[in-house]
Design an enzyme around this catalytic site. Sequence first.
Site, PDB file in Angstrom:
ATOM      1  N   ARG A 126      12.373  -5.791   5.359  1.00  0.00           N
ATOM      2  CA  ARG A 126      12.326  -4.510   5.257  1.00  0.00           C
ATOM      3  C   ARG A 126      13.134  -3.458   6.008  1.00  0.00           C
ATOM      4  O   ARG A 126      13.341  -3.770   7.298  1.00  0.00           O
ATOM      5  CB  ARG A 126      10.930  -4.014   5.507  1.00  0.00           C
ATOM      6  CG  ARG A 126      10.404  -2.683   5.099  1.00  0.00           C
ATOM      7  CD  ARG A 126       8.883  -2.614   4.845  1.00  0.00           C
ATOM      8  NE  ARG A 126       8.095  -2.641   6.122  1.00  0.00           N
ATOM      9  CZ  ARG A 126       6.679  -2.014   6.093  1.00  0.00           C
ATOM     10  NH1 ARG A 126       6.076  -1.939   5.037  1.00  0.00           N
ATOM     11  NH2 ARG A 126       6.082  -1.986   7.307  1.00  0.00           N
ATOM     12  N   ARG A 176       0.154  -9.157  13.561  1.00  0.00           N
ATOM     13  CA  ARG A 176      -0.543  -8.008  12.717  1.00  0.00           C
ATOM     14  C   ARG A 176      -1.236  -8.927  11.502  1.00  0.00           C
ATOM     15  O   ARG A 176      -2.334  -8.411  11.193  1.00  0.00           O
ATOM     16  CB  ARG A 176       0.706  -7.099  11.871  1.00  0.00           C
ATOM     17  CG  ARG A 176       1.459  -6.209  12.929  1.00  0.00           C
ATOM     18  CD  ARG A 176       2.610  -5.773  12.281  1.00  0.00           C
ATOM     19  NE  ARG A 176       2.167  -4.805  11.173  1.00  0.00           N
ATOM     20  CZ  ARG A 176       3.269  -4.465  10.345  1.00  0.00           C
ATOM     21  NH1 ARG A 176       4.575  -4.794  10.310  1.00  0.00           N
ATOM     22  NH2 ARG A 176       3.143  -3.520   9.447  1.00  0.00           N
ATOM     23  N   ARG A 200      11.860  -1.667  11.769  1.00  0.00           N
ATOM     24  CA  ARG A 200      10.803  -1.428  12.658  1.00  0.00           C
ATOM     25  C   ARG A 200      10.511  -2.428  13.558  1.00  0.00           C
ATOM     26  O   ARG A 200      10.535  -3.792  13.172  1.00  0.00           O
ATOM     27  CB  ARG A 200       9.292  -1.096  11.722  1.00  0.00           C
ATOM     28  CG  ARG A 200       9.116   0.434  11.250  1.00  0.00           C
ATOM     29  CD  ARG A 200       8.134   0.536  10.334  1.00  0.00           C
ATOM     30  NE  ARG A 200       6.821  -0.435  10.441  1.00  0.00           N
ATOM     31  CZ  ARG A 200       5.703  -0.005   9.629  1.00  0.00           C
ATOM     32  NH1 ARG A 200       5.918   0.458   8.691  1.00  0.00           N
ATOM     33  NH2 ARG A 200       4.548  -0.842  10.046  1.00  0.00           N
ATOM     34  N   LYS A 202       0.705  -1.078  -0.244  1.00  0.00           N
ATOM     35  CA  LYS A 202      -0.016  -0.103   0.020  1.00  0.00           C
ATOM     36  C   LYS A 202       1.049   1.273   0.164  1.00  0.00           C
ATOM     37  O   LYS A 202       0.706   2.274  -0.715  1.00  0.00           O
ATOM     38  CB  LYS A 202      -0.748  -0.092   1.328  1.00  0.00           C
ATOM     39  CG  LYS A 202      -1.859  -1.120   1.414  1.00  0.00           C
ATOM     40  CD  LYS A 202      -2.894  -1.038   2.498  1.00  0.00           C
ATOM     41  CE  LYS A 202      -2.263  -0.748   3.915  1.00  0.00           C
ATOM     42  NZ  LYS A 202      -1.678  -2.433   4.214  1.00  0.00           N
ATOM     43  N   ARG A 224      -9.309   0.000   8.727  1.00  0.00           N
ATOM     44  CA  ARG A 224      -8.952  -1.089   9.103  1.00  0.00           C
ATOM     45  C   ARG A 224      -9.809  -2.059   9.740  1.00  0.00           C
ATOM     46  O   ARG A 224      -9.638  -3.063  10.292  1.00  0.00           O
ATOM     47  CB  ARG A 224      -7.811  -1.070   9.837  1.00  0.00           C
ATOM     48  CG  ARG A 224      -6.522  -1.259   9.047  1.00  0.00           C
ATOM     49  CD  ARG A 224      -5.041  -0.929  10.035  1.00  0.00           C
ATOM     50  NE  ARG A 224      -3.948  -1.521   9.597  1.00  0.00           N
ATOM     51  CZ  ARG A 224      -3.005  -0.813   9.076  1.00  0.00           C
ATOM     52  NH1 ARG A 224      -3.129   0.319   8.853  1.00  0.00           N
ATOM     53  NH2 ARG A 224      -1.647  -1.534   9.144  1.00  0.00           N
TER      54      ARG A 224
HETATM   55  P1  AMP Z   1       1.120   0.590   8.635  1.00  0.00           P
HETATM   56  O1  AMP Z   1       2.391   1.493   8.771  1.00  0.00           O
HETATM   57  O2  AMP Z   1      -0.119   0.922   7.795  1.00  0.00           O
HETATM   58  O3  AMP Z   1       1.492  -0.615   8.480  1.00  0.00           O
HETATM   59  O4  AMP Z   1       0.487   0.846  10.127  1.00  0.00           O
HETATM   60  C1  AMP Z   1       1.198   0.346  11.373  1.00  0.00           C
HETATM   61  C2  AMP Z   1       0.491   0.143  12.432  1.00  0.00           C
HETATM   62  O5  AMP Z   1      -0.488   1.337  12.861  1.00  0.00           O
HETATM   63  C3  AMP Z   1      -0.487  -0.654  12.452  1.00  0.00           C
HETATM   64  O6  AMP Z   1      -0.067  -2.427  12.816  1.00  0.00           O
HETATM   65  C4  AMP Z   1      -1.482  -0.292  13.641  1.00  0.00           C
HETATM   66  O7  AMP Z   1      -1.027  -0.556  14.731  1.00  0.00           O
HETATM   67  C5  AMP Z   1      -1.442   1.138  13.384  1.00  0.00           C
HETATM   68  N1  AMP Z   1      -2.438   1.722  12.534  1.00  0.00           N
HETATM   69  C6  AMP Z   1      -2.426   2.214  11.039  1.00  0.00           C
HETATM   70  N2  AMP Z   1      -3.541   2.463  10.758  1.00  0.00           N
HETATM   71  C7  AMP Z   1      -4.378   2.032  11.572  1.00  0.00           C
HETATM   72  C8  AMP Z   1      -5.994   2.177  11.557  1.00  0.00           C
HETATM   73  N3  AMP Z   1      -6.609   2.616  10.540  1.00  0.00           N
HETATM   74  N4  AMP Z   1      -6.529   1.804  12.614  1.00  0.00           N
HETATM   75  C9  AMP Z   1      -5.944   1.152  13.799  1.00  0.00           C
HETATM   76  N5  AMP Z   1      -4.552   1.186  13.940  1.00  0.00           N
HETATM   77  C10 AMP Z   1      -3.792   1.623  12.746  1.00  0.00           C
END
Ligand code: AMP
Length: 227
Positions: free
Chosen positions: A134, A181, A170, A21, A96
């Site tokens: 990554r 996740r 990360r 994404k 999400r």
């Molecule tokens: P990402 O960078 O998109 O992989 O997001 C990293 C982390 O941020 C996720 O594993 C969640 O813990 C949190 N997160 C990101 N977007 C959301 C969302 N829309 N709702 C809830 N938690 C989120």
Amino acid sequence: MPESVKGGLVLILFGAPGSGKGTQARLLQEKLQLPHIATGDMLRERMRRADEQGERIRGLLEAGNLVTDDLITEMLAERTAEADCSRGFLLDGYPRTVAQAEWIFQCLAGRGMGWVVIHLKVDYNEIIRRLAGRRTCVRCGPVFHQANQPPVYGSGGELCGKCGTSLIVREDDREGVIRHRLAAYDESTKPVLDWMTAQGVPFREVDGAGQSPEEIAQRIVAGAKFA
Ligand code: AMP
């Protein structure tokens, strides 16, 4: 809901963690000239303020859990009310949950905005391979991969090819957390696909593997009728 956003087009990039994404959003941002709103980046930025809320967010992210719908939705409502989102935006990492999906589509309809939803489908074994390799630059943003997009190797270890900063893994890209996740995705995020189907919200499935990121971006733009 803020009234400052009227009209415009929102491209929602939906998919499991590691489905590409963020990579697609960065490529499409240039092609479509729309801002990239990544909820994960917003949370990581918020987390760096080491206050009570920041520490709570850190705990959730590092364990691979979702933050609450209220918190992320409030942050997103504020961000998308800014002037640069008035022509639309690329949404990466939201919705999400079904509650978030209900909010975003109602909100966009209320603002008179159109939307396109792309579901990037990638096999979980490929996702684990991608995320575990990554490497992220916390200074200027790009993401590298040990095999696909190698960093620069220097005396400081793995370095960003753009600014030379040491890259990090990360916390949530460690294998145990990746599996958590993916479980959170299965439990809370995948049901959004059934919800969209039941609500008649169309989405397009795009195979997120097997082609270069540029080819995938071209396919997204070609099929999305952005004109
Ligand atoms: P990402 O960078 O998109 O992989 O997001 C990293 C982390 O941020 C996720 O594993 C969640 O813990 C949190 N997160 C990101 N977007 C959301 C969302 N829309 N709702 C809830 N938690 C989120």
